[in-house]
Scaffold this motif. Structure first.
Motif, PDB file in Angstrom:
ATOM      1  N   ALA A  73       0.847  -1.213   0.000  1.00  0.00           N
ATOM      2  CA  ALA A  73       0.000   0.000   0.000  1.00  0.00           C
ATOM      3  C   ALA A  73       0.873   1.249   0.000  1.00  0.00           C
ATOM      4  O   ALA A  73       0.604   2.206  -0.730  1.00  0.00           O
ATOM      5  CB  ALA A  73      -0.922  -0.003   1.218  1.00  0.00           C
ATOM      6  N   ILE A  74       1.913   1.231   0.808  1.00  0.00           N
ATOM      7  CA  ILE A  74       2.798   2.405   0.880  1.00  0.00           C
ATOM      8  C   ILE A  74       3.487   2.629  -0.463  1.00  0.00           C
ATOM      9  O   ILE A  74       3.606   3.754  -0.942  1.00  0.00           O
ATOM     10  CB  ILE A  74       3.856   2.218   2.000  1.00  0.00           C
ATOM     11  N   ARG A  75       3.898   1.552  -1.110  1.00  0.00           N
ATOM     12  CA  ARG A  75       4.533   1.707  -2.428  1.00  0.00           C
ATOM     13  C   ARG A  75       3.531   2.197  -3.465  1.00  0.00           C
ATOM     14  O   ARG A  75       3.847   3.021  -4.318  1.00  0.00           O
ATOM     15  CB  ARG A  75       5.156   0.367  -2.873  1.00  0.00           C
ATOM     16  N   GLU A  76       2.301   1.691  -3.366  1.00  0.00           N
ATOM     17  CA  GLU A  76       1.268   2.126  -4.320  1.00  0.00           C
ATOM     18  C   GLU A  76       0.955   3.613  -4.141  1.00  0.00           C
ATOM     19  O   GLU A  76       0.694   4.325  -5.116  1.00  0.00           O
ATOM     20  CB  GLU A  76       0.014   1.267  -4.111  1.00  0.00           C
ATOM     21  N   ARG A  77       0.983   4.092  -2.895  1.00  0.00           N
ATOM     22  CA  ARG A  77       0.747   5.530  -2.662  1.00  0.00           C
ATOM     23  C   ARG A  77       1.790   6.353  -3.422  1.00  0.00           C
ATOM     24  O   ARG A  77       1.459   7.377  -4.033  1.00  0.00           O
ATOM     25  CB  ARG A  77       0.846   5.865  -1.172  1.00  0.00           C
ATOM     26  N   ALA A  78       3.037   5.909  -3.369  1.00  0.00           N
ATOM     27  CA  ALA A  78       4.104   6.649  -4.058  1.00  0.00           C
ATOM     28  C   ALA A  78       3.913   6.582  -5.572  1.00  0.00           C
ATOM     29  O   ALA A  78       4.129   7.570  -6.279  1.00  0.00           O
ATOM     30  CB  ALA A  78       5.466   6.083  -3.657  1.00  0.00           C
ATOM     31  N   ASP A  79       3.479   5.424  -6.067  1.00  0.00           N
ATOM     32  CA  ASP A  79       3.235   5.296  -7.519  1.00  0.00           C
ATOM     33  C   ASP A  79       2.166   6.286  -7.970  1.00  0.00           C
ATOM     34  O   ASP A  79       2.307   6.940  -9.000  1.00  0.00           O
ATOM     35  CB  ASP A  79       2.695   3.893  -7.878  1.00  0.00           C
ATOM     36  N   VAL A  80       1.070   6.347  -7.203  1.00  0.00           N
ATOM     37  CA  VAL A  80      -0.033   7.224  -7.605  1.00  0.00           C
ATOM     38  C   VAL A  80       0.418   8.688  -7.511  1.00  0.00           C
ATOM     39  O   VAL A  80       0.097   9.499  -8.386  1.00  0.00           O
ATOM     40  CB  VAL A  80      -1.303   6.952  -6.768  1.00  0.00           C
ATOM     41  N   ALA A  81       1.208   9.004  -6.494  1.00  0.00           N
ATOM     42  CA  ALA A  81       1.721  10.380  -6.376  1.00  0.00           C
ATOM     43  C   ALA A  81       2.547  10.738  -7.613  1.00  0.00           C
ATOM     44  O   ALA A  81       2.426  11.839  -8.155  1.00  0.00           O
ATOM     45  CB  ALA A  81       2.554  10.525  -5.100  1.00  0.00           C
ATOM     46  N   ALA A  82       3.361   9.802  -8.069  1.00  0.00           N
ATOM     47  CA  ALA A  82       4.182  10.066  -9.260  1.00  0.00           C
ATOM     48  C   ALA A  82       3.289  10.239 -10.487  1.00  0.00           C
ATOM     49  O   ALA A  82       3.521  11.128 -11.315  1.00  0.00           O
ATOM     50  CB  ALA A  82       5.175   8.924  -9.473  1.00  0.00           C
ATOM     51  N   LEU A  83       2.259   9.411 -10.583  1.00  0.00           N
ATOM     52  CA  LEU A  83       1.344   9.530 -11.731  1.00  0.00           C
ATOM     53  C   LEU A  83       0.630  10.877 -11.736  1.00  0.00           C
ATOM     54  O   LEU A  83       0.367  11.454 -12.785  1.00  0.00           O
ATOM     55  CB  LEU A  83       0.308   8.402 -11.702  1.00  0.00           C
ATOM     56  N   ASN A  84       0.308  11.373 -10.542  1.00  0.00           N
ATOM     57  CA  ASN A  84      -0.384  12.662 -10.465  1.00  0.00           C
ATOM     58  C   ASN A  84       0.409  13.756 -11.161  1.00  0.00           C
ATOM     59  O   ASN A  84      -0.159  14.686 -11.718  1.00  0.00           O
ATOM     60  CB  ASN A  84      -0.613  13.079  -9.006  1.00  0.00           C
TER      61      ASN A  84
END
Ligand code: X2X
Length: 342
Positions: free
Chosen positions: A276-287
């Motif tokens: 979940a923590i890694r996915e949060r960072a992925d979505v932040a990068a996509l933003n």
């Protein structure tokens, strides 16, 4: 390919890969080592979304650390059914895990949508402080009362923006009468009604075709969903309203979870929460990267001032109405992390 056959095709693809994943567990030479705990995990997102990618990594890590005893099998892309169907399935135990936002979960656990109150969170710092803090704990307790277990870490869906095929939304008046798809969720419907739009509840798996066939002209989702759901194919404008933040709870059926011995529970929880923590960072990068990519697909962006939208909600009595519904205790926990609504 029309949307129906496109979806059917994607579902078949998903089903085929799920079968392949299942088959690989029972490897030709190691038949005897078939997993002792096969856990079905379903979600509604495309296989390219970071949530699916990180969940797959977690499933691999879980298989490895449990020496193949726990096999978390992923059924992506809504292939197990619509959002509301899957919620029933995880309650009955037909599936063991489901990721779902407070948005739809709130049809069962009302307080779980409280983070979706319009224009509550200013930024991700506020979001994660709340969801990793007392607000998240409060929602998890409510979830535990309906036969579900929620993992500690919420996965990101994101700040939601409005897309439309007819015109950009710059002012609250642009929403007047707008036929907009919203998830099946009383809070979402209430908010868009308060803004004078004309919302229709549609499960995610039907949203693309509803836009394509013009049953509705607009929808609202985070950029990662606008991209992986290919909404840019059927929507022209993207208005960066950031009107709601919502994430995905990783929910388990309480009986299935209880059947896992504590040492295995600990391994599963550890890897899911880390993912979940890694996915949060992925979505932040996509933003930060997706606006350019979606523009290349032909979308036109605008960034409205959100103050008039918040003022319109205030004036309509939206905040007062939901403060009463949620009650003072829950509302105080929300306002602990956001600016005050009054
Ligand atoms: O249905 C949606 O719009 C989605 C995918 O964002 C949710 O799960 C709420």
């Amino acid at each position: 390919m029309n949307s129906y056959s496109r979806r059917a095709f994607m579902r078949t693809l998903g089903a085929a890969s799920a079968v392949a994943a299942g088959a690989s567990v029972v490897a030709p030479i190691a038949r005897a080592q078939a997993a002792q705990y096969k856990l079905k995990y379903a979600h509604n997102l495309a296989i390219s979304h970071p949530l699916n990618i990180r969940a797959k990594e977690a499933a691999d890590a879980i298989r490895k650390e449990t020496n193949g005893r726990v096999d978390l099998q992923i059924f992506p892309n809504g292939q197990m059914g619509t959002d509301t169907d899957m919620l029933s399935q995880v309650r009955s135990g037909a599936i063991d895990f489901l990721t779902q936002g407070g948005v739809v979960l709130s049809t069962l656990v009302p307080v779980s949508a409280i983070n979706g109150i319009g224009f509550a969170f200013k930024d991700y710092n506020q979001v994660w402080a709340a969801m990793d803090g007392d607000l998240g704990a409060h929602i998890r307790t409510a979830i535990s009362k309906v036969g579900l277990v929620a993992m500690d870490k919420v996965w990101d869906n994101g700040f939601r923006h409005i897309t439309s095929s007819i015109k950009p939304v710059q002012m609250p008046t642009d929403l007047k009468g707008l036929k907009i798809r919203v998830p099946v969720s009383p809070l979402w419907t209430s908010m868009f009604k308060a803004l004078d739009a004309s919302p229709t509840s549609i499960n995610f798996s039907e949203a693309y075709s509803a836009l394509q066939t013009k049953v509705v002209d607009a929808e609202e989702n985070p950029l990662a969903l606008i991209d992986t759901g290919r909404f840019y194919e059927v929507q022209k404008y993207c208005s960066l309203t950031g009107h709601i933040w919502d994430g995905f709870w990783f929910l388990g059926n309480a009986r299935s979870w209880g059947n896992l011995p504590p040492d295995l529970q600990a391994i599963v929880a550890k890897h899911l929460n880390a993912a979940a923590i890694r996915e949060r960072a992925d979505v932040a990068a996509l933003n930060t990267s997706l606006e350019t990519q979606l523009k290349a697909h032909g979308m036109v962006f605008n960034k409205p001032d959100t103050q008039p939208f918040r003022a319109a909600l205030q004036k309509s009595g939206f905040y007062d109405q939901w403060r009463k519904k949620y009650g003072d205790e829950s509302w105080a926990l929300l306002e602990k992390y956001t600016q005050k609504f009054a």
